[in-house]
Design a protein around this motif. Structure first.
Motif, PDB file in Angstrom:
ATOM      1  N   PHE A  39       0.759  -1.142  -0.190  1.00  0.00           N
ATOM      2  CA  PHE A  39      -0.302  -0.151  -0.230  1.00  0.00           C
ATOM      3  C   PHE A  39       1.206   1.264  -0.031  1.00  0.00           C
ATOM      4  O   PHE A  39       1.680   0.702   1.041  1.00  0.00           O
ATOM      5  CB  PHE A  39      -1.252   0.189   1.142  1.00  0.00           C
ATOM      6  CG  PHE A  39      -1.757  -1.296   1.282  1.00  0.00           C
ATOM      7  CD1 PHE A  39      -2.861  -1.416   0.326  1.00  0.00           C
ATOM      8  CD2 PHE A  39      -1.877  -2.069   2.691  1.00  0.00           C
ATOM      9  CE1 PHE A  39      -3.966  -2.016   1.103  1.00  0.00           C
ATOM     10  CE2 PHE A  39      -2.597  -3.327   3.201  1.00  0.00           C
ATOM     11  CZ  PHE A  39      -3.174  -2.849   1.358  1.00  0.00           C
ATOM     12  N   VAL A  41       1.650   4.768   1.362  1.00  0.00           N
ATOM     13  CA  VAL A  41       0.927   5.996   2.531  1.00  0.00           C
ATOM     14  C   VAL A  41       1.915   7.286   1.755  1.00  0.00           C
ATOM     15  O   VAL A  41       3.357   7.295   2.326  1.00  0.00           O
ATOM     16  CB  VAL A  41       1.267   4.865   3.576  1.00  0.00           C
ATOM     17  CG1 VAL A  41       3.374   4.318   3.508  1.00  0.00           C
ATOM     18  CG2 VAL A  41       0.708   5.974   4.678  1.00  0.00           C
ATOM     19  N   VAL A  72       4.144  -1.274   3.469  1.00  0.00           N
ATOM     20  CA  VAL A  72       3.166  -0.286   2.786  1.00  0.00           C
ATOM     21  C   VAL A  72       4.523   0.348   2.331  1.00  0.00           C
ATOM     22  O   VAL A  72       5.845   0.148   2.498  1.00  0.00           O
ATOM     23  CB  VAL A  72       2.721   0.269   3.790  1.00  0.00           C
ATOM     24  CG1 VAL A  72       1.504   0.171   4.226  1.00  0.00           C
ATOM     25  CG2 VAL A  72       4.255   0.745   4.984  1.00  0.00           C
ATOM     26  N   MET A  90      -8.252   9.754   0.338  1.00  0.00           N
ATOM     27  CA  MET A  90      -8.791   8.771   0.457  1.00  0.00           C
ATOM     28  C   MET A  90     -10.123   8.270   0.389  1.00  0.00           C
ATOM     29  O   MET A  90     -11.316   7.164   0.205  1.00  0.00           O
ATOM     30  CB  MET A  90      -8.174   8.200   1.796  1.00  0.00           C
ATOM     31  CG  MET A  90      -7.039   8.246   1.584  1.00  0.00           C
ATOM     32  SD  MET A  90      -5.851   8.250   3.629  1.00  0.00           S
ATOM     33  CE  MET A  90      -5.555  10.247   4.406  1.00  0.00           C
ATOM     34  N   GLU A  96      -3.961   5.915  -1.319  1.00  0.00           N
ATOM     35  CA  GLU A  96      -4.441   4.255  -0.221  1.00  0.00           C
ATOM     36  C   GLU A  96      -4.531   4.951   1.234  1.00  0.00           C
ATOM     37  O   GLU A  96      -5.301   4.150   1.739  1.00  0.00           O
ATOM     38  CB  GLU A  96      -3.599   3.140  -0.837  1.00  0.00           C
ATOM     39  CG  GLU A  96      -3.624   2.888  -1.953  1.00  0.00           C
ATOM     40  CD  GLU A  96      -3.087   1.801  -3.037  1.00  0.00           C
ATOM     41  OE1 GLU A  96      -3.022   0.615  -3.040  1.00  0.00           O
ATOM     42  OE2 GLU A  96      -2.019   1.542  -2.105  1.00  0.00           O
ATOM     43  N   MET A  97      -3.197   5.447   2.013  1.00  0.00           N
ATOM     44  CA  MET A  97      -2.736   5.488   3.310  1.00  0.00           C
ATOM     45  C   MET A  97      -2.071   6.596   3.054  1.00  0.00           C
ATOM     46  O   MET A  97      -1.397   7.056   2.087  1.00  0.00           O
ATOM     47  CB  MET A  97      -2.333   4.474   3.454  1.00  0.00           C
ATOM     48  CG  MET A  97      -3.209   3.026   4.042  1.00  0.00           C
ATOM     49  SD  MET A  97      -2.156   2.197   4.628  1.00  0.00           S
ATOM     50  CE  MET A  97      -2.383   0.518   5.169  1.00  0.00           C
ATOM     51  N   MET A 252      -7.170   5.653   6.235  1.00  0.00           N
ATOM     52  CA  MET A 252      -6.969   4.867   4.507  1.00  0.00           C
ATOM     53  C   MET A 252      -8.651   4.239   4.496  1.00  0.00           C
ATOM     54  O   MET A 252      -9.573   4.598   4.761  1.00  0.00           O
ATOM     55  CB  MET A 252      -6.877   2.884   5.510  1.00  0.00           C
ATOM     56  CG  MET A 252      -6.599   2.093   4.677  1.00  0.00           C
ATOM     57  SD  MET A 252      -6.334   0.519   4.689  1.00  0.00           S
ATOM     58  CE  MET A 252      -6.395  -0.922   3.471  1.00  0.00           C
ATOM     59  N   SER A 253      -8.019   4.445   2.892  1.00  0.00           N
ATOM     60  CA  SER A 253      -9.326   4.533   1.508  1.00  0.00           C
ATOM     61  C   SER A 253     -10.619   3.769   2.252  1.00  0.00           C
ATOM     62  O   SER A 253     -10.249   1.900   2.423  1.00  0.00           O
ATOM     63  CB  SER A 253      -9.064   4.480   0.819  1.00  0.00           C
ATOM     64  OG  SER A 253     -10.115   4.393  -0.411  1.00  0.00           O
ATOM     65  N   PHE A 257     -10.617  -0.449   2.402  1.00  0.00           N
ATOM     66  CA  PHE A 257     -10.203  -1.344   3.724  1.00  0.00           C
ATOM     67  C   PHE A 257     -11.070  -2.357   3.207  1.00  0.00           C
ATOM     68  O   PHE A 257     -10.831  -3.445   3.680  1.00  0.00           O
ATOM     69  CB  PHE A 257     -11.032  -0.154   4.369  1.00  0.00           C
ATOM     70  CG  PHE A 257     -10.414  -0.694   6.634  1.00  0.00           C
ATOM     71  CD1 PHE A 257      -9.696  -1.055   6.754  1.00  0.00           C
ATOM     72  CD2 PHE A 257     -11.561  -1.439   6.643  1.00  0.00           C
ATOM     73  CE1 PHE A 257      -9.214  -2.060   7.788  1.00  0.00           C
ATOM     74  CE2 PHE A 257     -11.994  -2.207   8.024  1.00  0.00           C
ATOM     75  CZ  PHE A 257     -10.314  -2.691   8.391  1.00  0.00           C
ATOM     76  N   ILE A 268      -4.321  -4.605   9.835  1.00  0.00           N
ATOM     77  CA  ILE A 268      -4.492  -3.325   9.171  1.00  0.00           C
ATOM     78  C   ILE A 268      -4.472  -2.810  10.743  1.00  0.00           C
ATOM     79  O   ILE A 268      -3.358  -2.524  10.954  1.00  0.00           O
ATOM     80  CB  ILE A 268      -4.671  -3.179   8.062  1.00  0.00           C
ATOM     81  CG1 ILE A 268      -4.250  -3.506   6.838  1.00  0.00           C
ATOM     82  CG2 ILE A 268      -4.942  -1.544   8.301  1.00  0.00           C
ATOM     83  CD1 ILE A 268      -4.987  -3.444   5.429  1.00  0.00           C
TER      84      ILE A 268
END
Length: 337
Positions: A39, A41, A72, A90, A96-97, A252-253, A257, A268
């Protein structure tokens, strides 16, 4: 006209199928097949910062919990956009994060403006107790519902202090006429005007250049951030106003998620929880180290009269507490810990 509508309906149907197909692929890639995933971030600060230490701890824990399947990639110094762009990204699943201050979230959930109120918390332990309680859980739930963003954990930006290139600040009167940058928050603007400053919002990526060019003369941030961004190069005075405790929601989106398996969602959340104490400890440690380094780099450290500052912002509470959530604010201020 009918033919035109048929064409529109046909195009709409095709687009719908593409979206559905895309979502289906995203979900499959998530973890129903147990596949590997990295992911992206976003973080506002650079390597070695308390943001960085928290995310590296999260990365380590996530890889351990998933046997290396999930990891990540860190994008430093707003590489993916400013805090508002990242938060909104997000929400629509283009990012994503990310880590961000609470500033951009108030436009989605007005309760979040509470964190902009000066001297809300007695100390950092008071803040931790509130954020780790049902109050923090309820705020996270509201953010999820309104902003379409999942709060994984409440991390720490730190206690915010004012810096400027004009004069030492020992009382609010010393801020009179100084051009001060705030985040995009009416509460913050009113706070700094109550202190006497000429306050105006400015996007985070523009702040250093604004100070360098004299467009603004003052800003406020946690001490590790002040050092990380090298504000000592364009600011002479660090005034320990300690006016706001600033949380750092790790987010996080929600769409992303929700596309993951329950197993990976749990991993997570657990990794974020485990990294929280590491990140907060790093924030406190780096604050002390940064304060010393800033002084060594020529900044004058000033201890203001905080009672005078608290008194100056009483009108801010009178105006904003009823508009934000007076019951919640009273609950937070009187929280037993």
């Amino acid at each position: 006209m009918k033919k035109m509508w048929r064409k529109i309906l046909t195009i709409t149907s095709i687009l719908s199928m593409i979206v559905v197909a895309g979502c289906g692929t995203n979900q499959a890639a998530g973890t129903s097949d147990g596949g590997e995933r990295v992911f992206d971030v976003s973080l506002p600060l650079g390597e070695g910062s308390h943001h960085d230490e928290g995310l590296k701890s999260f990365k380590e824990e996530l890889e351990r919990l998933t046997d290396g399947r999930l990891s990540v990639k860190l994008h430093y110094n707003n590489e993916l956009g400013g805090e508002r762009e990242v938060t909104e990204g997000m929400g629509i699943n283009t990012i994503e994060m990310g880590l961000a201050s609470t500033g951009p979230l108030g436009s989605f959930v007005k309760d979040i403006y509470m964190f902009d109120l000066p001297y809300l918390f007695k100390d950092v332990n008071h803040a931790y107790a509130v954020l780790d309680s049902e109050i923090g859980e309820e705020l996270a739930k509201k953010i999820e519902e309104k902003a379409n963003v999942k709060v994984l954990s409440w991390w720490e930006n730190g206690v915010r202090h004012e810096t400027n290139s004009v004069r030492a600040v020992k009382s609010p009167e010393d801020l009179k006429g100084i051009k001060h940058r705030t985040q995009e928050s009416e509460v913050q603007v009113d706070t700094w005007r109550a202190f006497g400053a000429d306050a105006t919002p400015m996007a985070w990526p523009e702040v250093y250049t604004g100070l360098q060019q004299g467009v603004i003369e003052s800003q406020e941030n946690p001490i590790p951030t002040i050092l990380d961004v090298r504000f000592h190069e364009v600011q002479d005075y660090l005034n320990l106003t300690g006016h706001v405790y600033s949380p750092l929601p790790f987010m996080m989106s929600k769409q992303l998620f929700d596309s993951l398996s329950k197993e990976d969602q749990d991993a997570i959340l657990e990794a974020a929880k485990l990294a929280t104490s590491t990140q907060r400890e790093a924030s406190q440690r780096l604050e002390q180290e940064a304060l010393k380094k800033l002084e060594e780099n020529g900044m004058e450290i000033v201890q203001p009269d905080l009672d005078a500052f608290r008194k100056a912002v009483e009108p801010v509470y009178e105006k904003w507490a009823p508009k934000i959530n007076e019951e919640l604010i009273d609950k937070v201020r009187n929280f037993q810990y």
